[in-house]
Scaffold this active site. Sequence first.
Site, PDB file in Angstrom:
ATOM      1  N   CYS A 225     -10.151 -30.506  26.356  1.00 31.33           N
ATOM      2  CA  CYS A 225     -11.456 -30.040  26.851  1.00 31.33           C
ATOM      3  C   CYS A 225     -12.014 -30.916  27.969  1.00 31.33           C
ATOM      4  O   CYS A 225     -12.993 -30.554  28.613  1.00 31.33           O
ATOM      5  CB  CYS A 225     -12.438 -29.945  25.698  1.00 31.33           C
ATOM      6  SG  CYS A 225     -11.835 -28.887  24.378  1.00 31.33           S
TER       7      CYS A 225
ATOM      8  N   HIS B  15     -19.088 -29.620  29.182  1.00 29.14           N
ATOM      9  CA  HIS B  15     -18.116 -28.786  28.466  1.00 29.14           C
ATOM     10  C   HIS B  15     -18.871 -28.019  27.376  1.00 29.14           C
ATOM     11  O   HIS B  15     -19.646 -28.592  26.612  1.00 29.14           O
ATOM     12  CB  HIS B  15     -17.030 -29.671  27.862  1.00 29.14           C
ATOM     13  CG  HIS B  15     -16.210 -28.971  26.834  1.00 29.14           C
ATOM     14  ND1 HIS B  15     -15.634 -27.742  27.074  1.00 29.14           N
ATOM     15  CD2 HIS B  15     -15.894 -29.305  25.554  1.00 29.14           C
ATOM     16  CE1 HIS B  15     -14.990 -27.362  25.982  1.00 29.14           C
ATOM     17  NE2 HIS B  15     -15.140 -28.278  25.049  1.00 29.14           N
TER      18      HIS B  15
ATOM     19  N   ASN C 257     -16.068 -21.804  23.029  1.00 29.00           N
ATOM     20  CA  ASN C 257     -15.473 -22.994  23.647  1.00 29.00           C
ATOM     21  C   ASN C 257     -14.134 -22.598  24.268  1.00 29.00           C
ATOM     22  O   ASN C 257     -13.193 -22.263  23.560  1.00 29.00           O
ATOM     23  CB  ASN C 257     -15.297 -24.053  22.544  1.00 29.00           C
ATOM     24  CG  ASN C 257     -14.617 -25.320  23.031  1.00 29.00           C
ATOM     25  OD1 ASN C 257     -14.003 -25.345  24.091  1.00 29.00           O
ATOM     26  ND2 ASN C 257     -14.717 -26.367  22.239  1.00 29.00           N
TER      27      ASN C 257
HETATM   28  N1  COA Z   1     -19.281 -19.458   8.331  1.00 29.92           N
HETATM   29  C1  COA Z   1     -19.996 -19.722   7.225  1.00 29.92           C
HETATM   30  N2  COA Z   1     -19.949 -20.910   6.597  1.00 29.92           N
HETATM   31  C2  COA Z   1     -19.133 -21.844   7.115  1.00 29.92           C
HETATM   32  C3  COA Z   1     -18.361 -21.629   8.254  1.00 29.92           C
HETATM   33  C4  COA Z   1     -18.448 -20.373   8.867  1.00 29.92           C
HETATM   34  N3  COA Z   1     -17.755 -20.050   9.974  1.00 29.92           N
HETATM   35  N4  COA Z   1     -17.664 -22.750   8.539  1.00 29.92           N
HETATM   36  C5  COA Z   1     -17.987 -23.655   7.593  1.00 29.92           C
HETATM   37  N5  COA Z   1     -18.868 -23.098   6.732  1.00 29.92           N
HETATM   38  C6  COA Z   1     -19.496 -23.703   5.557  1.00 29.92           C
HETATM   39  C7  COA Z   1     -18.697 -24.872   5.004  1.00 29.92           C
HETATM   40  O1  COA Z   1     -17.715 -24.406   4.099  1.00 29.92           O
HETATM   41  C8  COA Z   1     -19.771 -25.672   4.327  1.00 29.92           C
HETATM   42  O2  COA Z   1     -20.073 -25.069   3.078  1.00 29.92           O
HETATM   43  P1  COA Z   1     -20.444 -25.968   1.800  1.00 29.92           P
HETATM   44  O3  COA Z   1     -21.705 -26.690   2.183  1.00 29.92           O
HETATM   45  O4  COA Z   1     -20.624 -24.955   0.731  1.00 29.92           O
HETATM   46  O5  COA Z   1     -19.277 -26.885   1.605  1.00 29.92           O
HETATM   47  C9  COA Z   1     -20.993 -25.487   5.208  1.00 29.92           C
HETATM   48  O6  COA Z   1     -20.740 -24.271   5.948  1.00 29.92           O
HETATM   49  C10 COA Z   1     -21.219 -26.606   6.163  1.00 29.92           C
HETATM   50  O7  COA Z   1     -19.977 -26.923   6.789  1.00 29.92           O
HETATM   51  P2  COA Z   1     -19.881 -28.036   7.893  1.00 29.92           P
HETATM   52  O8  COA Z   1     -18.440 -28.187   8.285  1.00 29.92           O
HETATM   53  O9  COA Z   1     -20.645 -29.235   7.426  1.00 29.92           O
HETATM   54  O10 COA Z   1     -20.687 -27.328   9.077  1.00 29.92           O
HETATM   55  P3  COA Z   1     -21.180 -27.960  10.415  1.00 29.92           P
HETATM   56  O11 COA Z   1     -22.639 -27.850  10.518  1.00 29.92           O
HETATM   57  O12 COA Z   1     -20.553 -29.310  10.661  1.00 29.92           O
HETATM   58  O13 COA Z   1     -20.584 -26.934  11.480  1.00 29.92           O
HETATM   59  C11 COA Z   1     -18.831 -26.858  13.101  1.00 29.92           C
HETATM   60  C12 COA Z   1     -19.184 -26.810  11.613  1.00 29.92           C
HETATM   61  C13 COA Z   1     -17.347 -26.727  13.253  1.00 29.92           C
HETATM   62  C14 COA Z   1     -19.538 -25.696  13.783  1.00 29.92           C
HETATM   63  C15 COA Z   1     -19.358 -28.209  13.679  1.00 29.92           C
HETATM   64  O14 COA Z   1     -18.910 -29.277  12.882  1.00 29.92           O
HETATM   65  C16 COA Z   1     -18.922 -28.438  15.088  1.00 29.92           C
HETATM   66  O15 COA Z   1     -19.259 -27.684  15.984  1.00 29.92           O
HETATM   67  N6  COA Z   1     -18.217 -29.535  15.328  1.00 29.92           N
HETATM   68  C17 COA Z   1     -17.757 -29.863  16.667  1.00 29.92           C
HETATM   69  C18 COA Z   1     -16.547 -29.072  16.966  1.00 29.92           C
HETATM   70  C19 COA Z   1     -16.215 -29.055  18.421  1.00 29.92           C
HETATM   71  O16 COA Z   1     -17.057 -29.069  19.272  1.00 29.92           O
HETATM   72  N7  COA Z   1     -14.923 -29.034  18.695  1.00 29.92           N
HETATM   73  C20 COA Z   1     -14.401 -28.928  20.012  1.00 29.92           C
HETATM   74  C21 COA Z   1     -14.583 -30.177  20.758  1.00 29.92           C
HETATM   75  S1  COA Z   1     -13.959 -30.002  22.351  1.00 29.92           S
END
Ligand code: COA
Length: 320
Positions: free
Chosen positions: A111, A247, A277
Site C-alpha cells: 500500500c 492511502h 482499499n
Molecule cells: N462484520 C461484522 N462483524 C465483524 C466483521 C464484519 N465484517 N469483522 C469483524 N467483526 C466482529 C469481530 O468478530 C468482533 O466480534 P466480537 O467482539 O464478538 O469478537 C468485532 O466485530 C470487533 O472486531 P475487531 O477486529 O476488533 O474490529 P475492528 O474495529 O478492529 O475493525 C478492521 C476491524 C479490520 C476494520 C480494523 O481493524 C481495521 O481497519 N484495521 C486496519 C486494517 C487496514 O487498514 N489494513 C490495510 C492496511 S494497508
Amino acid sequence: MIGRICGTGSYAPPKRLTNDDLARFIDTSDEWIQERTGVVTRHVIEEDTTVTMAAKAAKSALEDAGMDPQELDLILVSTLSSNVIVPCAACEVQKEIGAVNATCFDLNAACTGFLVAYNTAQAYISSGMYQKVLIIGSESLSTVLDWTDRGTCILFGDGAGAAVLSSEEGILHPMVTHSDGTKGGALKCSSRHVKNWEAAEAAGDTHLFMDGQGVFRFAVKKEPEAIRELLEKVDMTVDEIDYFILHQANKRIIESVAKRLKCDIAKFPMNIQEYGNTSSASIGILLDELNKSGVLKKGQKIILAGFGAGLSWGATLIEW
Ligand code: COA
C-alpha cells in the site's frame, strides 16, 4: 531537475459490490462496515486484469498530460496482485500503449507502492537518467482475498491509478520512507500459486492474512510520525499544507491521523466509500479524481502519505 506531475489517470472495473451484496454471503452488515471502515462499495474485476486496468489508467494519464506514449522513457508499475510475473506488468503496459522507448519494471511496496513509485521516478529524474516517467499503481486484490473471512474481504477492492511526471528545473524535496520487515507477519500473502489441486482447499496462507487491529495501531502511530518528520525536513507546518492525500485504508485511520496532526479533516480528501482499499492504486485514483474535478490548483502544497504491508510507510511533499 525534478519531476512535475503533468497528467493523471485512473480506472476501476465496472462491477461494484455493495456492503449489502457481501452481507448475502458473509456474516456482516452495511452498518458495521460503514461504521468501522467507511467503505460502502468496492469494484471487482470480471474481464479486466491488473495489466488491463493499469493500461487504461495509463492512457487516461497520458491523454491528460497531452503526451505521446513514445515520449516516455520509464514506466513503473507498483502492484502486489499482478496477473503476470514475467514479463512484468510494466512491459505488458508498454506493449498495450505503444511506449516503445520506455524502460519498464515493476515494484512491490504494497500500500506504500504508489508513494515508492513516485519517489523512484523522482530519483531517476533528478539524476538526469530519465525525463518522462509514467507511474502506475494497479491491483486486483479480489483475486487474493479469502471471501469467507469477514475481517479482511470487506476492506479491499480493485482499480488502478496513474501519473505522468516530466522533468523541469528545480530542487528535489526530501522524502520520508521507512520499512520494518520484522513486523511483516501483520499483513501477508505467501503465494497465489498453490502446488496442486489437493493443496487448493487448505491453501489458507495463499490468501491475504491481516492482523486488523495490529495494522490499525501501526498506521495511526507511524503515519502522523512520518508526516511530522517530513514537515520538519522541509521546514513547513501542517497549516502550510493544502491537502494530505493518504492511502485509503480505513476512514477511521485517516480521521485519527488528522486528529493527531491537529489538522482540519477537510484537508484529508477521501474516496474509500466508493473503492475500499485498493492498496498501491488508492493514492493515484484519489489524485486523479481531485485533479479532474478541479480541486487541485497550481502551486498548492500536497503531502502524499502511504502505509501498509512490509511493514512500510512514508510521506512525500509535492507542489501542484
Ligand atoms: N462484520 C461484522 N462483524 C465483524 C466483521 C464484519 N465484517 N469483522 C469483524 N467483526 C466482529 C469481530 O468478530 C468482533 O466480534 P466480537 O467482539 O464478538 O469478537 C468485532 O466485530 C470487533 O472486531 P475487531 O477486529 O476488533 O474490529 P475492528 O474495529 O478492529 O475493525 C478492521 C476491524 C479490520 C476494520 C480494523 O481493524 C481495521 O481497519 N484495521 C486496519 C486494517 C487496514 O487498514 N489494513 C490495510 C492496511 S494497508
